[in-house]
Design a protein around this motif. Sequence first.
Motif, mmCIF file in Angstrom:
data_model
loop_
_atom_site.group_PDB
_atom_site.id
_atom_site.type_symbol
_atom_site.label_atom_id
_atom_site.label_comp_id
_atom_site.label_asym_id
_atom_site.label_seq_id
_atom_site.Cartn_x
_atom_site.Cartn_y
_atom_site.Cartn_z
ATOM 1 N N GLN A 100 -51.686 21.039 -142.977
ATOM 2 C CA GLN A 100 -50.841 20.080 -142.147
ATOM 3 C C GLN A 100 -51.323 19.453 -141.233
ATOM 4 O OE1 GLN A 100 -47.014 22.011 -141.351
ATOM 5 N NE2 GLN A 100 -46.409 20.220 -139.995
ATOM 6 N N LYS A 101 -52.098 20.184 -140.144
ATOM 7 C CA LYS A 101 -52.982 19.508 -138.896
ATOM 8 C C LYS A 101 -53.846 18.740 -139.358
ATOM 9 C CE LYS A 101 -52.346 23.576 -135.839
ATOM 10 N NZ LYS A 101 -52.896 24.926 -135.155
ATOM 11 N N ALA A 102 -54.805 19.085 -140.391
ATOM 12 C CA ALA A 102 -55.628 18.065 -141.002
ATOM 13 C C ALA A 102 -55.084 16.697 -141.221
ATOM 14 C CB ALA A 102 -56.444 18.581 -142.053
ATOM 15 N N MET A 103 -53.910 16.894 -142.113
ATOM 16 C CA MET A 103 -53.323 15.669 -142.456
ATOM 17 C C MET A 103 -52.863 14.831 -141.309
ATOM 18 S SD MET A 103 -50.995 17.013 -145.822
ATOM 19 C CE MET A 103 -50.016 15.538 -146.061
ATOM 20 N N GLU A 104 -52.209 15.511 -140.266
ATOM 21 C CA GLU A 104 -51.729 14.726 -139.181
ATOM 22 C C GLU A 104 -52.803 14.075 -138.405
ATOM 23 O OE1 GLU A 104 -49.695 17.544 -137.080
ATOM 24 O OE2 GLU A 104 -47.818 17.834 -138.361
ATOM 25 N N ALA A 105 -54.052 14.823 -138.303
ATOM 26 C CA ALA A 105 -55.257 14.196 -137.837
ATOM 27 C C ALA A 105 -55.528 12.989 -138.567
ATOM 28 C CB ALA A 105 -56.221 15.285 -137.506
ATOM 29 N N GLU A 106 -55.642 12.907 -139.974
ATOM 30 C CA GLU A 106 -56.017 12.129 -140.546
ATOM 31 C C GLU A 106 -55.169 10.648 -140.253
ATOM 32 O OE1 GLU A 106 -56.568 12.620 -144.760
ATOM 33 O OE2 GLU A 106 -58.046 14.332 -144.260
ATOM 34 N N LYS A 107 -53.757 10.931 -140.507
ATOM 35 C CA LYS A 107 -52.977 10.114 -140.255
ATOM 36 C C LYS A 107 -52.969 9.371 -138.872
ATOM 37 C CE LYS A 107 -47.928 9.167 -140.706
ATOM 38 N NZ LYS A 107 -47.579 8.663 -139.549
ATOM 39 N N LYS A 108 -53.218 10.113 -137.712
ATOM 40 C CA LYS A 108 -53.425 9.676 -136.480
ATOM 41 C C LYS A 108 -54.683 8.693 -136.483
ATOM 42 C CE LYS A 108 -53.724 11.089 -131.560
ATOM 43 N NZ LYS A 108 -54.054 12.202 -130.697
ATOM 44 N N GLU A 109 -55.839 9.277 -137.109
ATOM 45 C CA GLU A 109 -56.988 8.214 -137.052
ATOM 46 C C GLU A 109 -56.801 7.013 -137.887
ATOM 47 O OE1 GLU A 109 -61.423 9.006 -138.795
ATOM 48 O OE2 GLU A 109 -60.550 10.606 -137.811
ATOM 49 N N ALA A 110 -56.027 7.008 -138.868
ATOM 50 C CA ALA A 110 -55.704 5.844 -139.732
ATOM 51 C C ALA A 110 -54.897 4.844 -138.978
ATOM 52 C CB ALA A 110 -54.938 6.241 -141.024
ATOM 53 N N ASP A 111 -53.931 5.460 -138.230
ATOM 54 C CA ASP A 111 -52.744 4.566 -137.374
ATOM 55 C C ASP A 111 -53.915 3.815 -136.179
ATOM 56 O OD1 ASP A 111 -50.792 5.333 -138.884
ATOM 57 O OD2 ASP A 111 -49.894 6.823 -137.622
ATOM 58 N N GLU A 112 -54.596 4.613 -135.763
ATOM 59 C CA GLU A 112 -55.575 3.953 -134.375
ATOM 60 C C GLU A 112 -56.480 3.070 -134.907
ATOM 61 O OE1 GLU A 112 -57.309 7.427 -132.819
ATOM 62 O OE2 GLU A 112 -55.555 8.151 -131.645
ATOM 63 N N THR A 113 -56.991 3.158 -136.202
ATOM 64 C CA THR A 113 -57.972 2.247 -136.832
ATOM 65 C C THR A 113 -57.170 1.036 -137.063
ATOM 66 O OG1 THR A 113 -59.069 4.120 -137.840
ATOM 67 C CG2 THR A 113 -59.702 1.915 -138.677
ATOM 68 N N SER A 114 -55.943 1.207 -137.737
ATOM 69 C CA SER A 114 -55.278 -0.181 -138.072
ATOM 70 C C SER A 114 -54.745 -0.966 -136.742
ATOM 71 C CB SER A 114 -54.037 0.172 -139.277
ATOM 72 O OG SER A 114 -53.041 1.084 -138.283
ATOM 73 N N ALA A 115 -54.429 -0.270 -135.698
ATOM 74 C CA ALA A 115 -53.907 -0.754 -134.518
ATOM 75 C C ALA A 115 -55.187 -1.682 -133.797
ATOM 76 C CB ALA A 115 -53.642 0.411 -133.466
ATOM 77 N N GLU A 116 -56.355 -1.201 -134.076
ATOM 78 C CA GLU A 116 -57.435 -1.935 -133.613
ATOM 79 C C GLU A 116 -57.600 -3.142 -134.390
ATOM 80 O OE1 GLU A 116 -60.843 0.665 -133.994
ATOM 81 O OE2 GLU A 116 -59.891 2.075 -132.599
#
Length: 253
Positions: A237-253
């Motif tokens: 769950q933590k790994a998925m949340e970290a991946e999602k956060k990373e993906a959101d940050e990348t798309s925000a850029e």
Amino acid sequence: MANVDYKDLLDAGVHFGHLTRKWDPRMAPYIFMERNGIHILDLNKTLVCLDEASKAIKQIVRSGRKVMFVATKKQAKGIVAEEAARLKMPFVTERWLGGMLTNFATIRKSLKKMSSIDKLMKDEAYLNLAKRERLMVSREKEKLERVLGGISDLTRLPAALFVVDVKREHIAIKEAQKLNIPVFALVDTNSNPEVADFPIPGNDDAFKSISLIVKQIGAAIEEGLSERKNEKELQQQKAMEAEKKEADETSAE
């Protein structure tokens, strides 16, 4: 883990030892008294030992390793096989093959042979064999299944042994000691408790007594498995949340 209490042990007859003339003096610290020529075990000490063993075995399982159950005596076979199978743990209830631990490479060859026979019997080619050949193959499978069936899924050495009757299973214990594999054992008044790393003083002849101790150890293993599963799920769950956060940050850029 549902903890057993003094009354549970008493009702199951865990306190009944052997005849006083058959005792092993090294069991003296666990003996409460002698009654009618029979040694009576101190159940308070049994409770302490059972609690220590349960906590230790739980930690072993929690780390993702296997516990091998060993009990070849008539009274213990059924309950041990049932509990080990329920927990998906390896078990030996027929005959201890010398070298089952110390010569595990050879045992693995026999396990592979058993697996290949199993595949052959499911194949169409098996039906084309002569009747005599089919009979020989099925007999070979039965023989291997009887002795190795309980350890068919074992791919590496177990991390611990749980034994009923240390006198009877002395070969298994010696092999475990050679490999520094900890031994958890139900130990009666006619046995040496020092051969086990975690001795549980108790009646190793009565079905009720064996059943109670085996099920308590089983409950500790079950708890360890459950905690391991929860930890894994939390990590995923933590790994998925970290991946999602990373993906959101990348798309925000």
